[in-house]
Design a protein around this motif. Structure first.
Motif, PDB file in Angstrom:
ATOM      1  N   ILE A  60     -64.955 -11.760 -22.161  1.00 31.77           N
ATOM      2  CA  ILE A  60     -63.755 -12.076 -23.211  1.00 31.77           C
ATOM      3  C   ILE A  60     -62.631 -10.640 -23.485  1.00 31.77           C
ATOM      4  CG2 ILE A  60     -64.743 -11.250 -25.469  1.00 31.77           C
ATOM      5  CD1 ILE A  60     -63.464 -14.134 -26.304  1.00 31.77           C
ATOM      6  N   SER A  61     -63.147  -9.460 -23.200  1.00 27.72           N
ATOM      7  CA  SER A  61     -62.319  -8.186 -23.133  1.00 27.72           C
ATOM      8  C   SER A  61     -61.369  -8.315 -22.175  1.00 27.72           C
ATOM      9  CB  SER A  61     -63.254  -6.929 -23.151  1.00 27.72           C
ATOM     10  OG  SER A  61     -64.001  -6.965 -21.995  1.00 27.72           O
ATOM     11  N   ILE A  62     -61.660  -8.732 -20.944  1.00 27.68           N
ATOM     12  CA  ILE A  62     -60.893  -9.027 -19.932  1.00 27.68           C
ATOM     13  C   ILE A  62     -59.726  -9.957 -20.003  1.00 27.68           C
ATOM     14  CG2 ILE A  62     -60.519  -9.623 -17.282  1.00 27.68           C
ATOM     15  CD1 ILE A  62     -63.423  -8.716 -16.982  1.00 27.68           C
ATOM     16  N   MET A  63     -60.059 -11.132 -20.851  1.00 26.98           N
ATOM     17  CA  MET A  63     -59.014 -12.019 -21.072  1.00 26.98           C
ATOM     18  C   MET A  63     -58.275 -11.550 -22.296  1.00 26.98           C
ATOM     19  SD  MET A  63     -59.636 -14.239 -18.920  1.00 26.98           S
ATOM     20  CE  MET A  63     -58.188 -15.376 -19.662  1.00 26.98           C
ATOM     21  N   ALA A  64     -58.811 -10.744 -22.980  1.00 24.97           N
ATOM     22  CA  ALA A  64     -57.966 -10.089 -24.042  1.00 24.97           C
ATOM     23  C   ALA A  64     -56.960  -9.152 -23.715  1.00 24.97           C
ATOM     24  CB  ALA A  64     -58.561  -9.184 -25.177  1.00 24.97           C
ATOM     25  N   PHE A  65     -57.133  -8.316 -22.424  1.00 25.35           N
ATOM     26  CA  PHE A  65     -56.292  -7.403 -21.882  1.00 25.35           C
ATOM     27  C   PHE A  65     -55.200  -8.533 -21.335  1.00 25.35           C
ATOM     28  CE2 PHE A  65     -54.645  -5.557 -18.178  1.00 25.35           C
ATOM     29  CZ  PHE A  65     -54.015  -4.384 -18.599  1.00 25.35           C
ATOM     30  N   ILE A  66     -55.747  -9.650 -20.591  1.00 32.24           N
ATOM     31  CA  ILE A  66     -54.594 -10.528 -19.885  1.00 32.24           C
ATOM     32  C   ILE A  66     -53.655 -11.220 -21.014  1.00 32.24           C
ATOM     33  CG2 ILE A  66     -54.516 -12.802 -18.698  1.00 32.24           C
ATOM     34  CD1 ILE A  66     -56.887 -11.676 -17.081  1.00 32.24           C
ATOM     35  N   TYR A  67     -54.304 -11.802 -22.024  1.00 25.34           N
ATOM     36  CA  TYR A  67     -53.806 -12.099 -23.115  1.00 25.34           C
ATOM     37  C   TYR A  67     -52.416 -11.334 -23.996  1.00 25.34           C
ATOM     38  CZ  TYR A  67     -56.869 -16.178 -22.800  1.00 25.34           C
ATOM     39  OH  TYR A  67     -57.669 -17.151 -22.482  1.00 25.34           O
ATOM     40  N   GLY A  68     -53.102  -9.899 -23.987  1.00 24.40           N
ATOM     41  CA  GLY A  68     -52.259  -9.102 -24.409  1.00 24.40           C
ATOM     42  C   GLY A  68     -50.997  -8.631 -23.489  1.00 24.40           C
ATOM     43  N   CYS A  69     -51.070  -8.711 -22.151  1.00 21.10           N
ATOM     44  CA  CYS A  69     -49.940  -8.641 -21.336  1.00 21.10           C
ATOM     45  C   CYS A  69     -49.079  -9.653 -21.305  1.00 21.10           C
ATOM     46  CB  CYS A  69     -50.785  -8.347 -19.807  1.00 21.10           C
ATOM     47  SG  CYS A  69     -51.522  -6.919 -19.499  1.00 21.10           S
ATOM     48  N   ILE A  70     -49.494 -10.909 -21.488  1.00 27.99           N
ATOM     49  CA  ILE A  70     -48.657 -12.067 -21.677  1.00 27.99           C
ATOM     50  C   ILE A  70     -48.022 -12.016 -23.055  1.00 27.99           C
ATOM     51  CG2 ILE A  70     -48.740 -14.417 -22.070  1.00 27.99           C
ATOM     52  CD1 ILE A  70     -51.439 -14.748 -20.471  1.00 27.99           C
ATOM     53  N   GLY A  71     -48.496 -11.708 -24.075  1.00 29.25           N
ATOM     54  CA  GLY A  71     -47.872 -11.317 -25.186  1.00 29.25           C
ATOM     55  C   GLY A  71     -46.663 -10.367 -25.098  1.00 29.25           C
ATOM     56  N   PHE A  95     -50.863 -10.310 -31.597  1.00 27.26           N
ATOM     57  CA  PHE A  95     -50.793 -11.682 -31.963  1.00 27.26           C
ATOM     58  C   PHE A  95     -51.205 -12.617 -30.927  1.00 27.26           C
ATOM     59  CE2 PHE A  95     -48.632 -15.907 -32.170  1.00 27.26           C
ATOM     60  CZ  PHE A  95     -49.007 -16.297 -33.326  1.00 27.26           C
ATOM     61  N   PHE A  96     -50.852 -12.415 -29.532  1.00 32.79           N
ATOM     62  CA  PHE A  96     -51.173 -12.999 -28.418  1.00 32.79           C
ATOM     63  C   PHE A  96     -52.808 -12.939 -28.167  1.00 32.79           C
ATOM     64  CE2 PHE A  96     -46.933 -14.476 -27.798  1.00 32.79           C
ATOM     65  CZ  PHE A  96     -46.883 -15.497 -26.910  1.00 32.79           C
ATOM     66  N   ALA A  97     -53.145 -11.638 -28.041  1.00 30.86           N
ATOM     67  CA  ALA A  97     -54.540 -11.409 -27.596  1.00 30.86           C
ATOM     68  C   ALA A  97     -55.383 -11.844 -28.791  1.00 30.86           C
ATOM     69  CB  ALA A  97     -54.544  -9.775 -27.473  1.00 30.86           C
ATOM     70  N   ALA A  98     -55.150 -11.645 -30.001  1.00 38.89           N
ATOM     71  CA  ALA A  98     -56.014 -12.365 -30.941  1.00 38.89           C
ATOM     72  C   ALA A  98     -56.037 -13.725 -31.000  1.00 38.89           C
ATOM     73  CB  ALA A  98     -55.551 -11.829 -32.399  1.00 38.89           C
ATOM     74  N   HIS A  99     -54.987 -14.448 -31.002  1.00 35.64           N
ATOM     75  CA  HIS A  99     -54.966 -15.887 -31.343  1.00 35.64           C
ATOM     76  C   HIS A  99     -55.474 -16.596 -29.929  1.00 35.64           C
ATOM     77  CE1 HIS A  99     -52.377 -15.062 -34.487  1.00 35.64           C
ATOM     78  NE2 HIS A  99     -52.749 -16.387 -35.003  1.00 35.64           N
ATOM     79  N   LEU A 100     -55.093 -16.197 -28.866  1.00 34.55           N
ATOM     80  CA  LEU A 100     -55.685 -16.832 -27.752  1.00 34.55           C
ATOM     81  C   LEU A 100     -57.103 -16.406 -27.375  1.00 34.55           C
ATOM     82  CD1 LEU A 100     -52.632 -16.478 -25.150  1.00 34.55           C
ATOM     83  CD2 LEU A 100     -53.342 -18.446 -26.210  1.00 34.55           C
ATOM     84  N   MET A 101     -57.626 -15.366 -27.902  1.00 34.47           N
ATOM     85  CA  MET A 101     -59.142 -15.114 -27.547  1.00 34.47           C
ATOM     86  C   MET A 101     -59.955 -15.923 -28.550  1.00 34.47           C
ATOM     87  SD  MET A 101     -59.970 -10.838 -27.462  1.00 34.47           S
ATOM     88  CE  MET A 101     -59.797 -10.854 -29.226  1.00 34.47           C
ATOM     89  N   VAL A 102     -59.282 -16.316 -29.726  1.00 33.72           N
ATOM     90  CA  VAL A 102     -60.186 -17.071 -30.634  1.00 33.72           C
ATOM     91  C   VAL A 102     -60.242 -18.503 -30.167  1.00 33.72           C
ATOM     92  CG1 VAL A 102     -59.848 -18.296 -32.844  1.00 33.72           C
ATOM     93  CG2 VAL A 102     -59.862 -15.798 -32.838  1.00 33.72           C
ATOM     94  N   ILE A 103     -59.106 -18.988 -29.666  1.00 32.00           N
ATOM     95  CA  ILE A 103     -58.893 -20.312 -29.047  1.00 32.00           C
ATOM     96  C   ILE A 103     -59.884 -20.414 -27.706  1.00 32.00           C
ATOM     97  CG2 ILE A 103     -57.522 -21.880 -27.405  1.00 32.00           C
ATOM     98  CD1 ILE A 103     -55.175 -21.017 -29.460  1.00 32.00           C
ATOM     99  N   THR A 104     -60.202 -19.458 -27.079  1.00 32.22           N
ATOM    100  CA  THR A 104     -60.620 -19.162 -25.697  1.00 32.22           C
ATOM    101  C   THR A 104     -62.108 -19.215 -26.042  1.00 32.22           C
ATOM    102  OG1 THR A 104     -59.242 -18.061 -24.614  1.00 32.22           O
ATOM    103  CG2 THR A 104     -61.494 -17.792 -23.801  1.00 32.22           C
ATOM    104  N   PHE A 105     -62.618 -18.536 -27.236  1.00 32.31           N
ATOM    105  CA  PHE A 105     -63.894 -18.419 -27.541  1.00 32.31           C
ATOM    106  C   PHE A 105     -64.428 -19.879 -27.925  1.00 32.31           C
ATOM    107  CE2 PHE A 105     -66.769 -18.115 -31.353  1.00 32.31           C
ATOM    108  CZ  PHE A 105     -67.883 -17.563 -30.603  1.00 32.31           C
ATOM    109  N   TYR A 106     -63.590 -20.361 -28.819  1.00 22.94           N
ATOM    110  CA  TYR A 106     -63.893 -21.990 -29.439  1.00 22.94           C
ATOM    111  C   TYR A 106     -64.291 -22.777 -28.378  1.00 22.94           C
ATOM    112  CZ  TYR A 106     -63.534 -20.555 -34.157  1.00 22.94           C
ATOM    113  OH  TYR A 106     -63.697 -19.991 -35.563  1.00 22.94           O
ATOM    114  N   LEU A 107     -63.072 -22.892 -27.157  1.00 22.95           N
ATOM    115  CA  LEU A 107     -63.216 -23.908 -26.091  1.00 22.95           C
ATOM    116  C   LEU A 107     -64.496 -23.482 -25.272  1.00 22.95           C
ATOM    117  CD1 LEU A 107     -59.569 -24.055 -25.123  1.00 22.95           C
ATOM    118  CD2 LEU A 107     -60.813 -25.732 -26.466  1.00 22.95           C
TER     119      LEU A 107
END
Length: 193
Positions: free
Chosen positions: A68-79, A124-136
């Motif tokens: 999930i930390s890798i995904m957090a970095f990717i989501y932060g880059c998207i944001g 914002f993007f990293a936090a929200h998309l990480m939560v959505i990814t975790f739940y899914l």
């Protein structure tokens, strides 16, 4: 060849196994040492239910590290990218404004004023998309029925669910030795029930 036959026997026993043992513990340190002991004796732990996160339990269970930390970095880059494109379009191309004497025809010259927006959109993007990814990833969606077999594990007890093969007496003795306060054998629910 003999090894492969033994592996096939174990697989068949596991597939035909319809029972689980629930071992209940009342302390997280006892639980952690019990999980280590159970794994040392080569028993398969199906699941562990705890009322709060137990530090070191993932290592004791032999779970792989999360990505999930890798995904957090990717989501932060998207944001960050969305913030840059959004600010360039809004403040430079679509509706240029002269704010505080800054030129409105160049994004690079205005960038220091946009740093807070870039930071906030990244977070914002990293936090929200990480939560959505975790739940899914955890298959936790709205109105999902709880999978907790014993309600005490939402209060102050810890439950270890172990697959039962042909070793009930040995496993019960091991669980009593590790400090289990209650040991119950239950029928395993199938996945489609």
């Amino acid at each position: 060849e003999i090894v492969w036959r033994e592996i096939e026997k174990i697989k068949r026993r596991r597939m035909s196994s319809k029972q689980l043992i629930h071992a209940l513990y009342d302390d997280d340190d006892t639980l952690l040492s019990a999980v280590k002991s159970i794994r040392e004796k080569k028993h398969h732990i199906e699941e562990v239910y705890t009322p709060f996160p137990v530090h070191g339990l993932d290592k004791a269970l032999g779970l792989a590290d999360t990505r999930i930390s890798i995904m957090a970095f990717i989501y932060g880059c998207i944001g960050f990218s969305v913030a840059v494109l959004m600010m360039n379009y809004i403040m430079i191309e679509d509706w240029p404004q002269n704010i505080g004497g800054k030129p409105s025809f160049s994004y690079l010259e205005n960038m220091p004023a946009f740093v807070p927006i870039m930071f906030e959109m990244t977070v914002f993007f990293a936090a929200h998309l990480m939560v959505i990814t975790f739940y899914l990833r955890s298959r936790l969606w709205p109105f999902k029925e709880a999978e907790n077999p014993i309600p005490l594990t939402t209060d102050d007890k810890f439950l270890v669910e172990i697959e039962l093969l042909d070793n009930e007496k040995e496993l019960n003795a091991l669980l009593k030795e590790t400090g289990a306060i209650d040991i119950t054998t239950i029928e395993k629910k199938s996945d489609h029930e």
